[in-house]
Design a protein around this motif. Structure first.
Motif, PDB file in Angstrom:
ATOM      1  N   CYS A 250       7.222   6.907  14.804  1.00 19.15           N
ATOM      2  CA  CYS A 250       8.071   7.908  15.477  1.00 19.15           C
ATOM      3  C   CYS A 250       8.474   9.010  14.491  1.00 19.15           C
ATOM      4  O   CYS A 250       8.414  10.196  14.817  1.00 19.15           O
ATOM      5  CB  CYS A 250       9.338   7.269  16.030  1.00 19.15           C
ATOM      6  N   VAL A 251       8.891   8.588  13.289  1.00 11.80           N
ATOM      7  CA  VAL A 251       9.328   9.555  12.278  1.00 11.80           C
ATOM      8  C   VAL A 251       8.183  10.506  11.936  1.00 11.80           C
ATOM      9  O   VAL A 251       8.362  11.728  11.867  1.00 11.80           O
ATOM     10  CB  VAL A 251       9.827   8.824  11.000  1.00 11.80           C
ATOM     11  N   GLY A 252       6.970   9.951  11.766  1.00 11.72           N
ATOM     12  CA  GLY A 252       5.805  10.776  11.461  1.00 11.72           C
ATOM     13  C   GLY A 252       5.518  11.767  12.563  1.00 11.72           C
ATOM     14  O   GLY A 252       5.204  12.937  12.305  1.00 11.72           O
ATOM     15  N   LEU A 253       5.654  11.321  13.800  1.00  9.98           N
ATOM     16  CA  LEU A 253       5.390  12.187  14.951  1.00  9.98           C
ATOM     17  C   LEU A 253       6.422  13.312  15.022  1.00  9.98           C
ATOM     18  O   LEU A 253       6.067  14.479  15.245  1.00  9.98           O
ATOM     19  CB  LEU A 253       5.430  11.338  16.233  1.00  9.98           C
TER      20      LEU A 253
ATOM     21  N   SER B 129       1.999  14.344   7.213  1.00 12.06           N
ATOM     22  CA  SER B 129       2.617  13.458   8.202  1.00 12.06           C
ATOM     23  C   SER B 129       2.283  12.010   7.888  1.00 12.06           C
ATOM     24  O   SER B 129       3.117  11.117   8.077  1.00 12.06           O
ATOM     25  CB  SER B 129       2.141  13.803   9.620  1.00 12.06           C
ATOM     26  N   GLY B 130       1.062  11.781   7.407  1.00 12.34           N
ATOM     27  CA  GLY B 130       0.674  10.435   6.991  1.00 12.34           C
ATOM     28  C   GLY B 130       1.568   9.938   5.867  1.00 12.34           C
ATOM     29  O   GLY B 130       2.011   8.786   5.864  1.00 12.34           O
ATOM     30  N   LEU B 131       1.868  10.828   4.915  1.00 11.55           N
ATOM     31  CA  LEU B 131       2.759  10.475   3.803  1.00 11.55           C
ATOM     32  C   LEU B 131       4.169  10.163   4.307  1.00 11.55           C
ATOM     33  O   LEU B 131       4.812   9.222   3.830  1.00 11.55           O
ATOM     34  CB  LEU B 131       2.845  11.649   2.824  1.00 11.55           C
ATOM     35  N   VAL B 132       4.629  10.969   5.283  1.00 13.80           N
ATOM     36  CA  VAL B 132       5.960  10.739   5.852  1.00 13.80           C
ATOM     37  C   VAL B 132       5.987   9.370   6.538  1.00 13.80           C
ATOM     38  O   VAL B 132       6.958   8.618   6.398  1.00 13.80           O
ATOM     39  CB  VAL B 132       6.351  11.869   6.840  1.00 13.80           C
ATOM     40  N   VAL B 133       4.897   9.037   7.253  1.00 10.22           N
ATOM     41  CA  VAL B 133       4.814   7.717   7.897  1.00 10.22           C
ATOM     42  C   VAL B 133       4.871   6.617   6.838  1.00 10.22           C
ATOM     43  O   VAL B 133       5.575   5.616   6.993  1.00 10.22           O
ATOM     44  CB  VAL B 133       3.524   7.583   8.747  1.00 10.22           C
ATOM     45  N   MET B 134       4.154   6.819   5.725  1.00  6.95           N
ATOM     46  CA  MET B 134       4.150   5.824   4.649  1.00  6.95           C
ATOM     47  C   MET B 134       5.544   5.662   4.032  1.00  6.95           C
ATOM     48  O   MET B 134       5.972   4.552   3.722  1.00  6.95           O
ATOM     49  CB  MET B 134       3.142   6.223   3.557  1.00  6.95           C
ATOM     50  N   LEU B 135       6.255   6.786   3.859  1.00  7.02           N
ATOM     51  CA  LEU B 135       7.620   6.740   3.323  1.00  7.02           C
ATOM     52  C   LEU B 135       8.534   5.990   4.294  1.00  7.02           C
ATOM     53  O   LEU B 135       9.309   5.111   3.883  1.00  7.02           O
ATOM     54  CB  LEU B 135       8.143   8.170   3.093  1.00  7.02           C
TER      55      LEU B 135
ATOM     56  N   LEU C 198       0.830  -1.211   0.000  1.00  3.68           N
ATOM     57  CA  LEU C 198       0.000   0.000   0.000  1.00  3.68           C
ATOM     58  C   LEU C 198       0.861   1.256   0.000  1.00  3.68           C
ATOM     59  O   LEU C 198       0.607   2.201  -0.751  1.00  3.68           O
ATOM     60  CB  LEU C 198      -0.934   0.015   1.227  1.00  3.68           C
ATOM     61  N   SER C 199       1.897   1.269   0.850  1.00  2.00           N
ATOM     62  CA  SER C 199       2.766   2.448   0.904  1.00  2.00           C
ATOM     63  C   SER C 199       3.501   2.616  -0.421  1.00  2.00           C
ATOM     64  O   SER C 199       3.695   3.740  -0.896  1.00  2.00           O
ATOM     65  CB  SER C 199       3.744   2.360   2.077  1.00  2.00           C
ATOM     66  N   GLY C 200       3.877   1.510  -1.046  1.00  2.00           N
ATOM     67  CA  GLY C 200       4.567   1.563  -2.337  1.00  2.00           C
ATOM     68  C   GLY C 200       3.688   2.175  -3.419  1.00  2.00           C
ATOM     69  O   GLY C 200       4.121   3.050  -4.172  1.00  2.00           O
ATOM     70  N   VAL C 201       2.427   1.716  -3.487  1.00  7.79           N
ATOM     71  CA  VAL C 201       1.504   2.242  -4.499  1.00  7.79           C
ATOM     72  C   VAL C 201       1.238   3.729  -4.246  1.00  7.79           C
ATOM     73  O   VAL C 201       1.268   4.551  -5.174  1.00  7.79           O
ATOM     74  CB  VAL C 201       0.177   1.425  -4.505  1.00  7.79           C
TER      75      VAL C 201
END
Lengths: 117, 113
Positions: free
Chosen positions: B103-106, B62-68, B19-22
């Motif tokens: 953690c990264v997203g936060l 932030s959601g995108l950063v979490v996905m990355l 999902l994160s890849g797509v």
């Protein structure tokens, strides 16, 4: 048949090697984002960071090149598994997608690098 | 039967990676195009960057950063698995991968707001 297996092996390897490069790039990218977002993002701030800076040019060029290898191979796998499209067509679509990323990315990077402040 | 077999941390790690890849594959061309506006239409880019100051967009970013981060840590998990062998601490690796990503997203969200 052997040729198909061989090209699958090469694609597998290309995705893993590009993943290793990307692992480093993404860590740097996340750190840069967290740092840059503190000062607030603007066109001026982005171009001030990249314009004329060879180190960032090298970094982003490597980053975009690795993405344009890694992402299409992943998209190809997803399309092959999720759709009924023939393998050749999927391969072509994936290649076009990779080229699209490469062109968009290089256009942005070289544009920003060459911008006068 | 099938759903029982799939209800396993490493299966969910696979789902998250895909999902994160797509999502990233869709986002990256947009991101690069918007970035190139710095050269072609700086005012438009500033307008878009101003839009990213709104709390809702910050949360989505932030959601995108979490996905990355999830794609990164999930990918590192796969590389370790494929190149260093099949270890018995796979669930721990999944937990680490998810934990680090959140953690990264936060950290991003705290710095962005």
């Amino acid at each position: 048949m052997e040729n198909v297996a061989r090209s699958e092996t090469w694609l597998w390897l290309a995705q893993r090697v590009s993943a290793m490069v990307l692992a480093v790039c993404v860590i740097v990218h996340i750190a840069t984002m967290i740092y840059a977002v503190q000062q607030g993002l603007s066109t001026a701030a982005i171009s001030a960071r990249i314009s004329g800076n060879l180190m960032w040019l090298g970094f982003y060029t490597t980053f975009v090149a690795a993405v344009s290898i890694h992402a299409p191979i992943g998209v190809r796998t997803v399309l092959l598994e999720a759709t009924e499209l023939p393998q050749k067509r999927v391969g072509l679509l994936a290649m076009l997608f990779g080229l699209f990323i490469l062109v968009l990315g290089f256009r942005a990077i070289f544009g920003l690098y060459g911008m006068s402040l | 039967m099938k759903s029982q077999n799939r209800n396993h941390p490493t299966y969910w790690a696979f789902v998250l990676h895909r999902l994160s890849g797509v999502l990233l594959a869709v986002f990256i061309p947009v991101h690069l195009y918007v970035l190139s506006l710095a050269v072609t239409d700086g005012a438009m880019l500033d307008q878009l960057l101003g839009w990213t100051e709104t709390p809702m967009v910050k949360l989505m970013e932030s959601g995108l950063v979490v996905m990355l981060a999830a794609h990164l840590t999930g990918g590192l998990r796969l590389l370790v698995l494929e190149f260093l062998g099949w270890y018995d601490w796979q669930k721990t690796a999944v937990a680490f991968s998810v934990g680090i990503s959140l953690c990264v997203g936060l950290v991003f969200l705290l710095n962005a707001s």
